[in-house]
Design an enzyme around this catalytic site. Structure first.
Site, mmCIF file in Angstrom:
data_model
loop_
_atom_site.group_PDB
_atom_site.id
_atom_site.type_symbol
_atom_site.label_atom_id
_atom_site.label_comp_id
_atom_site.label_asym_id
_atom_site.label_seq_id
_atom_site.Cartn_x
_atom_site.Cartn_y
_atom_site.Cartn_z
ATOM 1 N N TYR A 166 0.895 -1.194 -0.038
ATOM 2 C CA TYR A 166 -0.075 0.031 0.115
ATOM 3 C C TYR A 166 0.907 1.124 0.164
ATOM 4 C CZ TYR A 166 -3.788 3.195 1.378
ATOM 5 O OH TYR A 166 -4.708 4.190 1.491
ATOM 6 N N LYS A 170 1.170 4.359 -2.787
ATOM 7 C CA LYS A 170 0.899 5.563 -2.733
ATOM 8 C C LYS A 170 1.912 6.536 -2.989
ATOM 9 C CE LYS A 170 -3.592 4.963 -1.668
ATOM 10 N NZ LYS A 170 -4.523 5.498 -2.600
#
Length: 258
Positions: A166, A170
């Site tokens: 993740y 990002k």
């Protein structure tokens, strides 16, 4: 896409604008869609698996006097994104605002994380944003205007244990934002990122009290943020008051990433 008129609202700062918000059936995406609609934009609510939630979000917007349509598409699928964009342009003639919000998590410690868990997150969170930008960019360039807002995360700014996939997606989104901003700036297209921190959503509501307390301890302001906090910043970046802002990352995190 649902049946409906292709006229847009005539009131509000974003009147006459068409906004595509990916992953907008719930959470932060839903809040962003509602905010943009309240400012007069016709909002296209993209969803992948939660059609019912997307339709509920659209009905909520219509009940408040706004305009919204639902649009099913897996943003991680390059060809499907191309078909979605062509359908939108054919139906509405233009897109003025793109909010890349679609994202998933597959949290796990690095030593336990599978290749599939890593790839699925990168495919949706990062490649999905590339796909929509890639297919819409020629229209933005042709009309010499447009606002692209990518929803990153403080996890992409400072990292987070158990979220190697993740955080990487990002952080990659921030790099994508800055690169595309440089490429499109001369044609009047602004590209920015918003990085939410510890936000009160359905996902965070399922956390244990211990996890919530740990998260709050990292926030200097001592409270969770709201979906509205994020939506307000996105609305600002989508409007004409931000026309001289591009390539920036705005953290909406109560000071978490200081």
């Amino acid at each position: 896409m649902e049946e409906g008129s292709n006229t847009v609202g005539t009131c509000g700062e974003l009147a006459g604008k068409v906004a595509l918000v990916t992953g907008a059936g719930r959470g932060i995406g839903r809040g962003i869609a509602g905010k943009l609609a309240s400012l007069g934009a016709l909002v296209l609510i993209n969803y992948r698996g939660s059609e019912l939630r997307a339709r509920e979000a659209a009905e909520e917007i219509r009940a408040a006097g706004g305009r919204a349509e639902c649009l099913g598409c897996d943003v991680s699928d390059y060809a499907a994104c191309g078909a979605m964009v062509e359908t939108v342009i054919k139906e509405y003639g233009h897109v003025d605002i793109l909010v890349n919000n679609a994202g998933i998590t597959r949290d796990n410690l690095l030593m336990r994380m599978s290749e599939q868990e890593y790839d699925e997150v990168l495919d949706t969170n990062l490649k999905g944003a590339f796909n929509t930008i890639r297919h819409l960019s020629r229209y933005f360039l042709k009309q010499r205007s447009g606002k692209i807002i990518n929803i990153s995360s403080v996890s992409g700014v400072m990292g987070n244990p158990g979220q190697a996939n993740y955080s990487a997606s990002k952080a990659g989104l921030i790099g994508l934002t800055k690169s595309v901003a440089r490429e499109l700036a001369s044609r009047g297209v602004c590209v920015n990122a918003v990085a939410p921190g510890f936000i009160d959503t359905e996902m965070t509501q399922t956390l244990s009290e211990k996890a919530k307390s740990s998260g709050l301890a990292a926030v200097p302001m001592g409270r969770m943020g709201t979906v509205e906090d994020v939506a307000e910043v996105v609305a600002f970046l989508a409007g004409n008051k931000s026309d001289y802002i591009t390539g920036q990352v705005i953290c909406v995190d109560g000071g978490m990433a200081i």
